[in-house]
Design an enzyme around this catalytic site. Structure first.
Site: not given
Ligand code: NAI
Length: 415
Positions: A163, A182, A265, A270, A293-296
């Site tokens: 993301i 990161d 979100d 929740e 919680h509708i981001g996705g």
């Molecule tokens: P991803 O796994 O592709 O990316 C997460 C990034 O965070 C990775 O690059 C990782 O190295 C980094 N990271 C992990 N711990 C860290 C720390 N302590 N400090 C700095 N960087 C750190 O995940 P993605 O797909 O990008 O999703 C990110 C978040 O979004 C997840 O929590 C996921 O659950 C949430 N999400 C929320 C949605 C919503 O409806 N609001 C929908 C989809 C995802």
């Protein structure tokens, strides 16, 4: 746990709960799976235990809890598809112990979250929500105070994964400068630059947005100290997980005008379903966007999730491939077996591979391909033999008797 697998496809029973998208059903249909039962709602307790009996593939979203008890009742189950991102609703270790592969769709709604985040940044930087609420109530709040363009501003992205990096590309197209932080080295997209530290990102950014997963290391990653390190004119966005932010600290920073606004979100607590009361300290604060919680949650994301998880389930059933499984060792396989193909999931221990191979050597059969992956606890091995068709069922029975076997399946070449 053993099962007959050389079943005709029309006898492989698929149960899809929680209104899973048509795209998944279309995909099963194209792969010749016909015994599909669809339910709009989640099932729980005794109803779920009863429903899973005799089912080979179960599709759920986030509301169906698949516990050890459910898995124990699922006498034919080979795979669960979580048609969503999270898999917390499934007891993953118990599923592996029962020889059930679990799949999800980690990337299908990346774009939806990135788009919403950028839109919220614009809304917050213009104070749109409060102006809109006032206008609905008959007010007229025309002012340029605390209203800013996005062009030339700095977007600070914490967590540069799927993301975060997608957002980075969209933000640059908007004319923003992108900084990211990161904890692992990430290749920058476009002209984005890695920040030397989280503090540097916080000090320089006009919009701070967090996109890290929920892990012990990310709990409360944004707390009082971090909000104090942000510019007073900056806004904060959390579309990741509720626990990565200290919510009382965020509410305090907003009340004391230490930051200009926030969009949130996701929350530590929740409501489980629509209609249930939602309570947060952030309610009623100015320039704060709260979403459920509708981001996705978009039509396109649901469609892609249906295709992504449906494809993984069909591949696993048809070929034995476990790529993308969240609880079994991952093996990528050619789509068609050469001759007969056996899959063997076992508790990993020295000597198991040689015992499997002995089943073939004793019969003077040549193994034409072998794929093995272990994760320390479990091993997943796929064996092919061109010559062995006549003895395929006998070999399957023998593989099932090997100590440590959790599940063995036989997949014939389809001509
Ligand atoms: P991803 O796994 O592709 O990316 C997460 C990034 O965070 C990775 O690059 C990782 O190295 C980094 N990271 C992990 N711990 C860290 C720390 N302590 N400090 C700095 N960087 C750190 O995940 P993605 O797909 O990008 O999703 C990110 C978040 O979004 C997840 O929590 C996921 O659950 C949430 N999400 C929320 C949605 C919503 O409806 N609001 C929908 C989809 C995802």
């Amino acid at each position: 746990m053993n099962d007959r697998i050389s079943l005709p496809k029309d006898r492989i029973r698929i149960l899809l709960l929680e209104g899973i998208a048509d795209s998944a059903v279309d995909l099963f249909g194209q792969a010749d799976y016909a015994a599909i039962q669809r339910e709009k709602k989640a099932l729980e307790g005794a109803a779920l235990v009863e429903a899973v009996k005799g089912v080979h593939i179960l599709g759920i979203r986030s509301r169906t809890e698949v516990t050890e008890q459910v898995l124990a009742a699922a006498d034919r189950l080979i795979a669960i598809g979580c048609f969503c991102i999270g898999t917390n609703q499934v007891d993953l270790a118990a599923a592996a112990h029962h020889g059930v592969a679990v799949f999800n769709a980690p990337f299908s709604n990346t774009r939806s979250v990135a788009e919403l985040t950028l839109a919220e940044a614009v809304m917050l930087m213009r104070g749109i929500v409060d102006k809109s609420v006032a206008a609905h109530a008959g007010g007229w709040d025309k002012s340029a105070a605390n209203s800013w363009e996005m062009r030339g501003k700095t977007l600070g992205i914490i967590g540069y994964g799927n993301i975060g990096s997608q957002l980075s590309v969209l933000a640059e197209a908007f004319g923003m400068r992108v900084l990211y932080y990161d904890h692992t080295g990430k290749l920058p997209h476009g002209n984005a630059t890695p920040a030397a530290s989280l503090d540097q990102l916080l000090a320089q950014s006009d919009v701070v947005t967090i996109h890290v997963p929920e892990t012990p290391g990310t709990m409360g990653l944004m707390g009082a100290r971090q909000f104090a390190a942000m510019k007073p004119s900056a806004v904060f966005i959390n579309n990741a997980r509720g626990t990565v932010v200290d919510v009382p600290a965020l509410a305090k920073a907003l009340r004391e005008k230490r930051i200009l606004g926030a969009a949130v979100d996701v929350f530590p607590e929740e409501p489980k379903r629509n209609g249930e009361a939602f309570v947060s300290e952030l309610q009623g604060l100015p320039n704060v966007i709260l979403t459920p919680h509708i981001g996705g949650s978009t039509a396109e994301a649901q469609d892609r999730i249906g295709q992504e998880v449906g494809r993984k389930l069909v591949d696993y059933s048809d070929t034995g491939a476990t790529m993308g499984s969240v609880n079994l060792p991952q093996v990528q396989l050619p789509p068609r077996p050469t001759g007969a193909r056996w899959t063997h999931l076992h508790r990993d221990a020295p000597g198991i591979l040689s015992q499997m191979n002995a089943c073939f050597a004793r019969r003077g059969l040549n193994i034409t391909a072998q794929y093995l992956q272990t994760d320390g606890d479990l091993g997943y091995c796929v064996i092919e033999s061109v010559e062995a068709r006549a003895e395929a069922e006998a070999i399957l029975e023998e593989l099932r008797t090997l100590p440590g076997t959790i599940r063995a399946r036989l997949i014939y070449e389809r001509s």
